[in-house]
Scaffold this active site. Structure first.
Site, short mmCIF file in Angstrom:
data_model
loop_
_atom_site.label_atom_id
_atom_site.label_comp_id
_atom_site.label_asym_id
_atom_site.label_seq_id
_atom_site.Cartn_x
_atom_site.Cartn_y
_atom_site.Cartn_z
N CYS A 215 60.32 30.39 -117.41
CA CYS A 215 59.31 30.61 -117.86
C CYS A 215 59.08 32.12 -118.71
O CYS A 215 58.61 31.98 -119.79
CB CYS A 215 57.88 30.31 -117.10
SG CYS A 215 57.88 28.50 -116.63
N GLN B 109 56.54 32.05 -110.24
CA GLN B 109 57.55 33.02 -110.34
C GLN B 109 58.62 32.80 -111.14
O GLN B 109 59.68 33.40 -110.93
CB GLN B 109 57.81 33.79 -109.16
CG GLN B 109 56.65 34.87 -108.49
CD GLN B 109 56.32 36.01 -109.61
OE1 GLN B 109 57.47 36.47 -110.39
NE2 GLN B 109 55.17 36.35 -109.55
N SER B 110 58.46 31.73 -111.96
CA SER B 110 59.68 31.35 -112.84
C SER B 110 60.14 32.31 -113.55
O SER B 110 59.70 32.52 -114.50
CB SER B 110 59.14 30.14 -113.62
OG SER B 110 60.17 29.59 -114.57
N ASN B 111 61.63 32.42 -113.56
CA ASN B 111 62.25 33.41 -114.59
C ASN B 111 62.44 32.51 -115.94
O ASN B 111 62.60 33.01 -116.71
CB ASN B 111 63.78 33.62 -113.83
CG ASN B 111 63.71 34.30 -112.63
OD1 ASN B 111 63.02 35.32 -112.59
ND2 ASN B 111 64.23 33.93 -111.49
#
Ligand SMILES: *Cc1c(COP(=O)(O)O)cnc(C)c1O
Length: 326
Positions: A81, A77-79
């Site tokens: 990325c 859930q990386s913002n």
């Protein structure tokens, strides 16, 4: 600022300056000092967030190197990325993401957006494997002639940190005074930029990072080193020491991305008093720290405390967090 500033390459696409708003009902609810929020969840690129400011400088550096593919990594859930994948589209580049965590049954939250942006995703089960696979992925792309540019986790290289040096300048130019700036810190680029910006633009208050997942000692040394390296872009090097960095790791014991009663309360309080959305991983935890410090009387009654909102709301719609929020 020195004339060398004009030599710093920047690709402008963020919506700036981000607004500063009052949170009077939250202040009243906590019987606390005046609370402001700086809306870096509104930076304009693909639902916004702090990584957009860093990407203005990282994309410029990638262009200078003739890159055609952005390669980076993070949690599922990386913002960072998600915003990198969007920036790649905007500048006609390819994007490869190395994500650790369980591959969900169906893409949701940030991962859904990564897919919409057409990013190639490599899943890694163990976080401990991520560094190696990220490097392998980069090497493979280079061998295939895809001219990759590697962005570190969170975009936190000295170049990425420049985004928050300019953010501090922007804040100073907005003419709003606050004794404290409080925000969530993790890979340290935001923190380092603000610390360097504080020095270069003579911000007289305090810059306090609430740790999301890293020990205080690591943050202090990593952030001071990043700030020192970034300082060379503006003129003579400034040597920052760990003592120049304020960090608090009292709120991250549950581990990265684990929503506890404290995050739940913070998210609910911001939502119900101000109609404002926080995220489960970063701003929810940072706000939980802020709320605890307010209740303990850590800030002066007459102080103004500015909460720097770093974004992250797409994770509200990730199945892994959704159930834990109510
Ligand atoms: C990445 C991120 C942070 C932490 O910023 P760093 O520069 O990595 O320390 C805080 N909040 C959100 C929403 C983020 O995505």
């Amino acid at each position: 600022m020195s004339s060398s500033e004009t030599a710093i390459a920047r690709q402008r696409f963020a919506h700036l300056p981000t607004p500063i708003e009052e949170l009077p009902r939250l202040s009243a609810e906590l019987a606390g000092p005046r609370i402001l929020v700086k809306r870096d969840d509104q930076t304009g690129l693909a639902l916004g967030g702090n990584k957009t400011r860093k990407l203005e400088f990282l994309i410029a550096e990638a262009h200078q190197q003739g890159a055609k593919t952005l390669v980076t990594g993070g949690a599922v859930q990386s913002n960072h990325c998600r915003q990198t994948a969007a920036a790649a589209c905007r500048f006609g580049m390819d994007c490869i993401l190395v994500l650790n965590g369980e591959k969900p049954q169906r893409p949701n939250g940030n991962l859904l957006l990564d897919r919409l942006f057409g990013a190639e995703v490599v899943f890694v089960e163990q976080r401990s494997e991520r560094d190696r696979i990220l490097q392998e992925t980069f090497d493979k792309a280079a061998q295939a002639g895809r001219r990759p540019y590697l962005l570190p986790y969170g975009g936190s290289s000295p170049t990425g940190a420049l985004g928050y040096v300019f953010a501090m300048q922007e804040f100073m130019q907005q003419g709003v005074s606050a004794e404290w700036i409080v925000f969530g810190t993790s890979s340290g680029g935001t923190h380092a930029g603000l610390v360097l910006g504080q020095r270069l633009h003579a911000y007289p208050g305090k810059v306090l990072g609430i740790s999301i997942d890293e020990p205080e000692d690591w943050l202090k040394s990593h952030v001071s080193s990043l700030a020192t390296q970034a300082s060379e872009r503006f003129g003579p090097r400034i040597e920052f020491t760990p003592d120049d960095v304020l960090a608090n790791d009292a709120y991250c014991q549950a581990g990265y991305g684990v929503v506890t009663a404290a995050e739940r309360e913070a998210i609910s309080l911001f939502a119900r008093t101000e109609g404002m959305l926080l995220d489960p991983v970063y701003t929810g935890r940072a706000a939980a720290g802020l709320i605890d410090l307010l209740r303990k009387g850590y800030f002066g009654k007459d102080d103004t405390v500015l909460f720097w909102h770093t974004g992250g709301q797409p994770a509200l719609f990730a199945d892994q967090y959704g159930d834990t929020l109510l």
